[in-house]
Scaffold this motif. Structure first.
Motif, PDB file in Angstrom:
ATOM      1  N   GLN A   1     107.384  72.119  97.797  1.00 26.65           N
ATOM      2  CA  GLN A   1     107.355  72.501  99.275  1.00 26.65           C
ATOM      3  C   GLN A   1     106.495  73.397  99.601  1.00 26.65           C
ATOM      4  O   GLN A   1     106.523  74.329  98.671  1.00 26.65           O
ATOM      5  CB  GLN A   1     108.877  72.434  99.755  1.00 26.65           C
ATOM      6  CG  GLN A   1     109.558  71.016  99.679  1.00 26.65           C
ATOM      7  CD  GLN A   1     110.973  71.274  99.899  1.00 26.65           C
ATOM      8  OE1 GLN A   1     111.744  71.756 100.790  1.00 26.65           O
ATOM      9  NE2 GLN A   1     111.926  70.681  99.051  1.00 26.65           N
ATOM     10  N   GLU A   2     106.284  73.441 100.867  1.00 22.71           N
ATOM     11  CA  GLU A   2     105.471  74.592 101.433  1.00 22.71           C
ATOM     12  C   GLU A   2     105.767  75.088 102.631  1.00 22.71           C
ATOM     13  O   GLU A   2     106.343  74.465 103.674  1.00 22.71           O
ATOM     14  CB  GLU A   2     103.917  74.206 101.651  1.00 22.71           C
ATOM     15  CG  GLU A   2     103.173  75.485 102.264  1.00 22.71           C
ATOM     16  CD  GLU A   2     101.490  74.781 102.155  1.00 22.71           C
ATOM     17  OE1 GLU A   2     100.979  74.619 103.344  1.00 22.71           O
ATOM     18  OE2 GLU A   2     100.918  74.381 101.207  1.00 22.71           O
ATOM     19  N   PHE A   3     105.898  76.584 103.010  1.00 14.40           N
ATOM     20  CA  PHE A   3     106.417  77.179 103.889  1.00 14.40           C
ATOM     21  C   PHE A   3     105.497  78.316 104.541  1.00 14.40           C
ATOM     22  O   PHE A   3     104.560  78.798 103.481  1.00 14.40           O
ATOM     23  CB  PHE A   3     107.863  77.956 103.855  1.00 14.40           C
ATOM     24  CG  PHE A   3     108.875  77.122 103.481  1.00 14.40           C
ATOM     25  CD1 PHE A   3     109.817  76.304 104.385  1.00 14.40           C
ATOM     26  CD2 PHE A   3     109.001  76.426 102.135  1.00 14.40           C
ATOM     27  CE1 PHE A   3     110.662  75.384 104.011  1.00 14.40           C
ATOM     28  CE2 PHE A   3     110.062  75.758 101.771  1.00 14.40           C
ATOM     29  CZ  PHE A   3     110.938  74.848 102.781  1.00 14.40           C
ATOM     30  N   SER A   4     105.509  78.678 105.513  1.00 12.26           N
ATOM     31  CA  SER A   4     104.627  79.962 105.988  1.00 12.26           C
ATOM     32  C   SER A   4     105.606  80.885 106.686  1.00 12.26           C
ATOM     33  O   SER A   4     106.622  80.780 107.158  1.00 12.26           O
ATOM     34  CB  SER A   4     103.685  79.683 107.037  1.00 12.26           C
ATOM     35  OG  SER A   4     104.205  78.980 108.184  1.00 12.26           O
ATOM     36  N   ILE A   5     105.199  82.248 106.652  1.00 11.43           N
ATOM     37  CA  ILE A   5     105.709  83.658 107.129  1.00 11.43           C
ATOM     38  C   ILE A   5     104.720  84.528 107.596  1.00 11.43           C
ATOM     39  O   ILE A   5     103.677  84.695 106.926  1.00 11.43           O
ATOM     40  CB  ILE A   5     106.896  83.990 106.157  1.00 11.43           C
ATOM     41  CG1 ILE A   5     107.661  85.149 106.798  1.00 11.43           C
ATOM     42  CG2 ILE A   5     106.265  84.260 104.922  1.00 11.43           C
ATOM     43  CD1 ILE A   5     108.677  85.654 106.005  1.00 11.43           C
ATOM     44  N   SER A   6     104.985  85.084 108.705  1.00 14.68           N
ATOM     45  CA  SER A   6     103.904  86.174 109.204  1.00 14.68           C
ATOM     46  C   SER A   6     104.316  87.377 108.199  1.00 14.68           C
ATOM     47  O   SER A   6     105.348  87.584 107.836  1.00 14.68           O
ATOM     48  CB  SER A   6     104.200  86.731 110.709  1.00 14.68           C
ATOM     49  OG  SER A   6     103.595  87.670 111.061  1.00 14.68           O
ATOM     50  N   GLU A   7     102.908  88.174 108.086  1.00 17.11           N
ATOM     51  CA  GLU A   7     103.181  89.320 107.285  1.00 17.11           C
ATOM     52  C   GLU A   7     103.897  90.406 107.815  1.00 17.11           C
ATOM     53  O   GLU A   7     104.348  91.278 107.176  1.00 17.11           O
ATOM     54  CB  GLU A   7     101.573  89.677 107.014  1.00 17.11           C
ATOM     55  CG  GLU A   7     100.869  90.470 108.168  1.00 17.11           C
ATOM     56  CD  GLU A   7      99.819  90.911 107.935  1.00 17.11           C
ATOM     57  OE1 GLU A   7      99.545  91.542 106.638  1.00 17.11           O
ATOM     58  OE2 GLU A   7      98.869  91.255 108.546  1.00 17.11           O
ATOM     59  N   ASP A   8     104.132  90.220 109.020  1.00 18.53           N
ATOM     60  CA  ASP A   8     104.941  91.371 109.805  1.00 18.53           C
ATOM     61  C   ASP A   8     106.484  91.298 109.868  1.00 18.53           C
ATOM     62  O   ASP A   8     107.431  91.864 110.569  1.00 18.53           O
ATOM     63  CB  ASP A   8     104.390  91.680 111.365  1.00 18.53           C
ATOM     64  CG  ASP A   8     105.001  90.679 112.345  1.00 18.53           C
ATOM     65  OD1 ASP A   8     104.753  89.295 111.487  1.00 18.53           O
ATOM     66  OD2 ASP A   8     105.336  90.504 113.416  1.00 18.53           O
ATOM     67  N   ALA A   9     106.935  89.960 108.876  1.00 16.00           N
ATOM     68  CA  ALA A   9     108.360  89.541 108.965  1.00 16.00           C
ATOM     69  C   ALA A   9     109.131  90.820 108.303  1.00 16.00           C
ATOM     70  O   ALA A   9     108.610  91.481 107.485  1.00 16.00           O
ATOM     71  CB  ALA A   9     108.574  88.437 108.186  1.00 16.00           C
ATOM     72  N   ILE A  10     110.260  91.129 108.491  1.00 18.42           N
ATOM     73  CA  ILE A  10     111.200  92.078 108.192  1.00 18.42           C
ATOM     74  C   ILE A  10     111.984  91.392 106.999  1.00 18.42           C
ATOM     75  O   ILE A  10     112.197  90.168 107.102  1.00 18.42           O
ATOM     76  CB  ILE A  10     111.954  92.886 109.314  1.00 18.42           C
ATOM     77  CG1 ILE A  10     113.015  91.720 109.845  1.00 18.42           C
ATOM     78  CG2 ILE A  10     111.073  93.347 110.106  1.00 18.42           C
ATOM     79  CD1 ILE A  10     113.879  92.180 110.785  1.00 18.42           C
ATOM     80  N   GLU A  11     112.717  92.239 106.398  1.00 16.95           N
ATOM     81  CA  GLU A  11     113.525  91.682 105.289  1.00 16.95           C
ATOM     82  C   GLU A  11     114.926  90.982 105.937  1.00 16.95           C
ATOM     83  O   GLU A  11     115.140  91.249 106.962  1.00 16.95           O
ATOM     84  CB  GLU A  11     114.084  92.992 104.514  1.00 16.95           C
ATOM     85  CG  GLU A  11     114.761  94.111 105.442  1.00 16.95           C
ATOM     86  CD  GLU A  11     115.763  94.886 104.486  1.00 16.95           C
ATOM     87  OE1 GLU A  11     116.192  94.901 103.356  1.00 16.95           O
ATOM     88  OE2 GLU A  11     115.497  96.306 105.185  1.00 16.95           O
TER      89      GLU A  11
END
Length: 430
Positions: free
Chosen positions: A38-48
């Motif tokens: 599976q594949e997901f995406s997340i923005s680099e500015d996401a916080i912990e």
């Protein structure tokens, strides 16, 4: 009658015997969970703790998820399959655009593994340098994504003129007045830490900054000499002749081992636009005009562009020099106009400045390959000071009325500035 009952009983026994088999006594076979990559995406500015997504698997039994191979412990996974950014972790698009982990899903008896790919999306940071005015006080400012930070810690006058970002380091240059003296001090702020480039005995200003590798180049002027500071060490730029009374540098661009600087020289009360290439100086104007100057320099491949303005005896003409020759910016311009900044990307050459038009109003203007477009439609005066292009987005920094202003694709982007009186003098996007 007894014979009939015996026959029925025997027949029932036979049917029972034939209706039974060894398979009826075998245990039910467990089927392993089914899970695909599976594949997901997340923005680099996401916080912990930011949830990335929930894994999908199928089985008739309850399932438990776990990570068997992590990537620098960047990710966390609950027993229910919820994937998130781990505590204390952060992502950086410039370091890695994708991460891969291996997960296992178990039904208590069998376990199946799958590869999970997490794509990091780039978060665009917009940096704006300038100043805010509060009565008689001028504060040097840096805005990042609309959040302003005051750079000048004391004194009543400081202005930021340019900004450059490399990696995690943010460089801003400008000038300030200190104490009771009226002397300008050239300044460099790196990540908010101030460095005086001059000691304050003579007027000096830092107008532009460019960072190449480990070297920080700043240009401006010190006393009456155009000056370049490399890693804080000043060098006077050469003059075109012994008759030059004064000179100033307004913009710097570094390409390979070449350092390009745009500016002006003054001879006998007349100014001329000049371009320095390392230790060589080229006069861009013929010296017949009363006033001319080069405000900005940009290098694209083998092409060197400089913007500026030149007085023709009746009005100022916006100028764009390309490899020493003129590129026309006068289409649609009927009165004085000024070119403050140039940026080249692909086949497009963008110039930011302003046009005084036929009336008394001043309009921030963006030229694209010589075609002028006003950035404001109201009667409020406006000026475009700097232009930066990233992908398909065009960012311009300037002022409308007395307000700090940033335009994105021709529209005022209020989210990129927290407002206030003053000017946005430079912009950098990454």
């Amino acid at each position: 009658m007894k014979h009939i009952k015996k026959t029925i009983t025997l027949l029932g026994v036979v049917l029972v015997l034939f209706g039974c088999s060894k398979d009826d006594d075998a245990p039910v076979q467990n089927v392993a969970p089914q899970i695909a990559n599976q594949e997901f995406s997340i923005s680099e500015d996401a916080i912990e703790g930011t949830v990335i997504g929930t894994l999908v698997a199928t089985d008739s039994d309850a399932l438990t998820y776990s990570i068997t191979t992590n990537d620098n412990d960047l990710f966390a996974l609950t027993n229910a399959g919820v994937l998130s950014l781990a505590t204390g972790k952060a992502l950086n698009y410039n370091i890695a655009q994708t991460h891969s982990i291996t997960v296992a899903v178990s039904d208590g008896t069998n376990t199946t593994e799958a590869t999970i790919t997490i794509k990091v999306t780039d978060f665009i940071d917009v940096y704006v340098a300038g100043f805010q005015i509060d009565g008689a006080i001028n504060r040097a400012m840096l805005w990042k994504n609309g959040i302003g930070t005051t750079l000048s810690s004391n004194g009543n006058y400081a202005r930021a003129k340019d900004v450059y970002v490399l990696g995690e380091d943010v460089y801003v240059v400008g000038h300030k007045k200190e104490g009771t003296t009226n002397v300008d001090i050239a300044m460099l702020w790196q990540n908010g830490m101030a460095t005086n480039l001059t000691e304050g005995s003579n007027n000096a200003r830092a107008n532009s900054v460019y960072v190449s590798g480990e070297d920080v180049y700043v240009v401006g002027y010190k006393k009456s000499r155009a000056t370049i500071w490399k890693n804080g060490n000043p060098t006077s730029l050469p003059r075109s002749s012994a008759q030059v009374n004064s000179a100033a540098a307004f913009s710097v661009y570094v390409s390979g081992n070449m350092v390009y600087v745009a500016g002006e020289e003054v001879i006998g009360g007349k100014s001329q636009a000049v371009l320095w290439e390392n230790d060589n100086i080229t006069v861009l104007t013929d010296g017949t005009s009363q006033e001319a100057y080069a405000t900005s320099v940009f290098v694209s491949g083998n092409d060197v562009y400089a913007s500026g303005a030149e007085y023709d005896g009746t009005k100022f003409i916006p100028r764009l020099w390309g490899n020493g020759g003129l590129i026309d910016l006068t289409n649609g311009i009927s009165n004085s106009a000024y070119a403050n900044s140039v940026y080249a990307l692909g086949e497009n050459i963008y110039v930011a400045g302003y046009d005084t038009g036929t009336g008394s109003s001043i309009t921030a203007t963006l030229w694209n390959n010589g075609e002028a477009t006003g950035l404001t439609t109201s009667g409020t005066n406006s000026i475009a000071n700097d232009v930066y292009v990233l992908g398909e987005d065009i960012y311009v920094a300037g002022v409308t009325g007395a307000d700090v202003t940033v335009w994105k694709n021709g529209v005022v982007a209020e989210e990129l500035i927290d407002g206030g009186k003053g000017q946005a003098t430079a912009i950098f996007v990454k």
